[in-house]
Write a protein that holds these residues in place. Structure first.
Motif, PDB file in Angstrom:
ATOM      1  N   ALA A   8      50.167 -32.175  51.147  1.00 42.72           N
ATOM      2  CA  ALA A   8      50.149 -34.115  51.538  1.00 42.72           C
ATOM      3  C   ALA A   8      49.563 -34.832  50.065  1.00 42.72           C
ATOM      4  CB  ALA A   8      50.275 -33.872  52.671  1.00 42.72           C
ATOM      5  N   GLU A   9      49.076 -34.060  50.064  1.00 44.29           N
ATOM      6  CA  GLU A   9      48.646 -35.143  48.900  1.00 44.29           C
ATOM      7  C   GLU A   9      49.000 -35.097  47.467  1.00 44.29           C
ATOM      8  OE1 GLU A   9      43.744 -36.129  49.222  1.00 44.29           O
ATOM      9  OE2 GLU A   9      44.729 -33.952  48.874  1.00 44.29           O
ATOM     10  N   ARG A  10      50.096 -34.144  47.473  1.00 43.85           N
ATOM     11  CA  ARG A  10      50.523 -34.339  46.320  1.00 43.85           C
ATOM     12  C   ARG A  10      52.133 -34.623  46.448  1.00 43.85           C
ATOM     13  NH1 ARG A  10      48.433 -33.560  41.383  1.00 43.85           N
ATOM     14  NH2 ARG A  10      49.905 -32.028  41.050  1.00 43.85           N
ATOM     15  N   ARG A  11      52.168 -34.173  47.819  1.00 42.48           N
ATOM     16  CA  ARG A  11      53.883 -35.080  48.054  1.00 42.48           C
ATOM     17  C   ARG A  11      53.839 -36.336  47.879  1.00 42.48           C
ATOM     18  NH1 ARG A  11      58.077 -33.229  50.009  1.00 42.48           N
ATOM     19  NH2 ARG A  11      59.276 -34.761  51.563  1.00 42.48           N
ATOM     20  N   ALA A  12      52.310 -36.814  48.527  1.00 43.74           N
ATOM     21  CA  ALA A  12      52.155 -38.610  48.214  1.00 43.74           C
ATOM     22  C   ALA A  12      51.940 -38.960  46.807  1.00 43.74           C
ATOM     23  CB  ALA A  12      51.320 -39.307  48.945  1.00 43.74           C
ATOM     24  N   GLN A  13      51.876 -38.284  46.250  1.00 41.11           N
ATOM     25  CA  GLN A  13      51.739 -38.401  44.553  1.00 41.11           C
ATOM     26  C   GLN A  13      53.552 -38.461  43.456  1.00 41.11           C
ATOM     27  OE1 GLN A  13      48.680 -35.799  42.877  1.00 41.11           O
ATOM     28  NE2 GLN A  13      47.283 -36.843  43.081  1.00 41.11           N
ATOM     29  N   LEU A  14      53.837 -37.443  43.924  1.00 45.27           N
ATOM     30  CA  LEU A  14      55.616 -37.607  43.551  1.00 45.27           C
ATOM     31  C   LEU A  14      56.493 -38.644  44.184  1.00 45.27           C
ATOM     32  CD1 LEU A  14      57.192 -35.434  41.819  1.00 45.27           C
ATOM     33  CD2 LEU A  14      57.433 -34.064  44.378  1.00 45.27           C
ATOM     34  N   GLU A  15      55.748 -38.833  45.571  1.00 46.66           N
ATOM     35  CA  GLU A  15      56.698 -39.746  45.436  1.00 46.66           C
ATOM     36  C   GLU A  15      56.544 -41.310  45.549  1.00 46.66           C
ATOM     37  OE1 GLU A  15      55.594 -39.875  49.841  1.00 46.66           O
ATOM     38  OE2 GLU A  15      57.093 -38.586  50.987  1.00 46.66           O
ATOM     39  N   ARG A  16      55.041 -41.180  44.799  1.00 47.66           N
ATOM     40  CA  ARG A  16      55.339 -42.651  44.235  1.00 47.66           C
ATOM     41  C   ARG A  16      55.452 -42.733  42.605  1.00 47.66           C
ATOM     42  NH1 ARG A  16      49.960 -41.723  46.621  1.00 47.66           N
ATOM     43  NH2 ARG A  16      49.005 -40.835  44.962  1.00 47.66           N
ATOM     44  N   PHE A  17      55.725 -41.165  42.282  1.00 54.49           N
ATOM     45  CA  PHE A  17      56.549 -41.350  40.677  1.00 54.49           C
ATOM     46  C   PHE A  17      58.177 -41.513  40.972  1.00 54.49           C
ATOM     47  CE2 PHE A  17      58.701 -38.311  37.548  1.00 54.49           C
ATOM     48  CZ  PHE A  17      57.789 -38.824  37.183  1.00 54.49           C
ATOM     49  N   VAL A  18      58.714 -40.771  41.775  1.00 47.97           N
ATOM     50  CA  VAL A  18      59.537 -41.935  42.217  1.00 47.97           C
ATOM     51  C   VAL A  18      60.025 -43.133  42.082  1.00 47.97           C
ATOM     52  CG1 VAL A  18      61.458 -41.135  44.142  1.00 47.97           C
ATOM     53  CG2 VAL A  18      60.472 -39.295  43.309  1.00 47.97           C
ATOM     54  N   ALA A  19      59.308 -43.605  43.390  1.00 46.42           N
ATOM     55  CA  ALA A  19      58.695 -45.203  43.327  1.00 46.42           C
ATOM     56  C   ALA A  19      58.629 -45.687  42.306  1.00 46.42           C
ATOM     57  CB  ALA A  19      57.813 -45.455  44.886  1.00 46.42           C
ATOM     58  N   ALA A  20      57.699 -45.392  41.371  1.00 40.91           N
ATOM     59  CA  ALA A  20      57.544 -45.636  40.132  1.00 40.91           C
ATOM     60  C   ALA A  20      58.893 -46.190  38.904  1.00 40.91           C
ATOM     61  CB  ALA A  20      56.487 -45.429  39.268  1.00 40.91           C
ATOM     62  N   LEU A  21      59.759 -44.515  39.374  1.00 43.91           N
ATOM     63  CA  LEU A  21      61.146 -44.325  38.298  1.00 43.91           C
ATOM     64  C   LEU A  21      61.791 -45.590  39.014  1.00 43.91           C
ATOM     65  CD1 LEU A  21      60.858 -40.663  37.817  1.00 43.91           C
ATOM     66  CD2 LEU A  21      60.721 -42.531  36.117  1.00 43.91           C
ATOM     67  N   ASP A  22      61.691 -46.045  40.364  1.00 47.12           N
ATOM     68  CA  ASP A  22      63.247 -46.034  41.139  1.00 47.12           C
ATOM     69  C   ASP A  22      62.939 -48.095  40.793  1.00 47.12           C
ATOM     70  OD1 ASP A  22      64.536 -44.211  42.631  1.00 47.12           O
ATOM     71  OD2 ASP A  22      63.178 -44.860  44.429  1.00 47.12           O
ATOM     72  N   ASP A  23      61.362 -48.144  40.436  1.00 46.32           N
ATOM     73  CA  ASP A  23      61.439 -49.753  39.740  1.00 46.32           C
ATOM     74  C   ASP A  23      61.734 -50.014  38.520  1.00 46.32           C
ATOM     75  OD1 ASP A  23      60.446 -50.572  41.922  1.00 46.32           O
ATOM     76  OD2 ASP A  23      57.774 -50.588  41.401  1.00 46.32           O
ATOM     77  N   LEU A  24      61.427 -48.515  37.754  1.00 44.31           N
ATOM     78  CA  LEU A  24      61.791 -48.463  35.819  1.00 44.31           C
ATOM     79  C   LEU A  24      63.180 -48.753  35.696  1.00 44.31           C
ATOM     80  CD1 LEU A  24      60.682 -48.562  33.544  1.00 44.31           C
ATOM     81  CD2 LEU A  24      60.411 -45.952  33.581  1.00 44.31           C
ATOM     82  N   ILE A  25      63.618 -48.087  36.337  1.00 43.17           N
ATOM     83  CA  ILE A  25      65.406 -47.878  35.413  1.00 43.17           C
ATOM     84  C   ILE A  25      66.160 -48.315  35.499  1.00 43.17           C
ATOM     85  CG2 ILE A  25      67.111 -46.159  36.025  1.00 43.17           C
ATOM     86  CD1 ILE A  25      65.446 -44.343  37.233  1.00 43.17           C
ATOM     87  N   PRO A  26      66.037 -49.282  36.382  1.00 38.24           N
ATOM     88  CA  PRO A  26      66.999 -50.406  36.477  1.00 38.24           C
ATOM     89  C   PRO A  26      66.342 -51.840  34.962  1.00 38.24           C
ATOM     90  CG  PRO A  26      66.636 -50.889  38.997  1.00 38.24           C
ATOM     91  CD  PRO A  26      65.610 -49.423  37.703  1.00 38.24           C
ATOM     92  N   VAL A  27      64.966 -51.671  34.732  1.00 33.81           N
ATOM     93  CA  VAL A  27      64.610 -52.812  33.830  1.00 33.81           C
ATOM     94  C   VAL A  27      65.241 -52.033  32.613  1.00 33.81           C
ATOM     95  CG1 VAL A  27      62.928 -54.116  32.731  1.00 33.81           C
ATOM     96  CG2 VAL A  27      63.465 -53.841  35.738  1.00 33.81           C
ATOM     97  N   LEU A  28      64.729 -50.684  32.341  1.00 33.25           N
ATOM     98  CA  LEU A  28      64.687 -49.644  31.130  1.00 33.25           C
ATOM     99  C   LEU A  28      65.980 -50.093  30.920  1.00 33.25           C
ATOM    100  CD1 LEU A  28      63.341 -47.437  29.173  1.00 33.25           C
ATOM    101  CD2 LEU A  28      63.932 -45.840  30.526  1.00 33.25           C
ATOM    102  N   GLY A  29      67.353 -49.947  31.719  1.00 34.53           N
ATOM    103  CA  GLY A  29      68.574 -49.995  31.502  1.00 34.53           C
ATOM    104  C   GLY A  29      69.277 -51.039  31.170  1.00 34.53           C
ATOM    105  N   ALA A  30      68.439 -52.037  31.484  1.00 39.15           N
ATOM    106  CA  ALA A  30      68.878 -53.757  30.771  1.00 39.15           C
ATOM    107  C   ALA A  30      68.577 -53.841  29.785  1.00 39.15           C
ATOM    108  CB  ALA A  30      68.818 -54.846  31.961  1.00 39.15           C
ATOM    109  N   THR A  31      67.890 -53.075  29.363  1.00 40.71           N
ATOM    110  CA  THR A  31      66.743 -53.415  28.135  1.00 40.71           C
ATOM    111  C   THR A  31      67.098 -53.323  26.635  1.00 40.71           C
ATOM    112  OG1 THR A  31      64.912 -53.551  28.938  1.00 40.71           O
ATOM    113  CG2 THR A  31      64.294 -53.427  26.733  1.00 40.71           C
ATOM    114  N   PRO A  32      67.640 -53.488  25.805  1.00 42.67           N
ATOM    115  CA  PRO A  32      68.306 -53.628  24.496  1.00 42.67           C
ATOM    116  C   PRO A  32      67.785 -52.590  23.341  1.00 42.67           C
ATOM    117  CG  PRO A  32      69.325 -55.741  24.844  1.00 42.67           C
ATOM    118  CD  PRO A  32      67.872 -54.991  25.741  1.00 42.67           C
ATOM    119  N   GLY A  33      68.538 -51.593  22.842  1.00 47.68           N
ATOM    120  CA  GLY A  33      67.212 -51.171  22.287  1.00 47.68           C
ATOM    121  C   GLY A  33      67.054 -49.230  22.840  1.00 47.68           C
TER     122      GLY A  33
END
Length: 119
Positions: A8-33
């Motif tokens: 359950a703790e490992r699953r929560a870590q994996l869920e935090r990873f997905v949430a962090a990627l959800d926050d990152l991907i739009p910013v990364l996609g909008a950053t030239p270079g």
């Protein structure tokens, strides 16, 4: 010293990873270079979701974490731009925004890679 967490703790870590990627991907996609890296991070997100749905072993979590690329070398100076003050320099807004989203993603990936798993 090794630490072993419950499934359950490992699953929560994996869920935090997905949430962090959800926050990152739009910013990364909008950053030239750097927007060309968005598909790599999206693939990592898709794999993480698949592991949440299908189950996972520690080897899969470690492999997933290793798939997250480092975009900035820690010993590199950050990009700087001149300020209105003579001789003044600062980190560009795009860089600060990107770093603010990258750091939680890298921390979540590190947790998946470096923390054991108990069955």
């Amino acid at each position: 010293m090794e630490h072993y967490f419950s499934h359950a703790e490992r699953r929560a870590q994996l869920e935090r990873f997905v949430a962090a990627l959800d926050d990152l991907i739009p910013v990364l996609g909008a950053t030239p270079g750097y927007n060309g890296h968005a598909p790599t991070f999206q693939a990592a997100r898709d794999q993480a979701v698949a592991l949440l749905n299908d189950g996972f072993e520690q080897a899969e979590l470690s492999e997933l974490a290793r798939a997250v690329p480092t975009l900035f070398h820690p010993k590199e100076d950050p990009p700087l731009e001149p300020t209105a003050e003579p001789g003044g320099w600062r980190e560009p807004d795009w860089y600060r925004s990107l770093i603010a989203k990258l750091q939680p993603t890298f921390a979540a990936a590190e947790a998946l890679r470096s923390i054991g798993y108990r069955t």
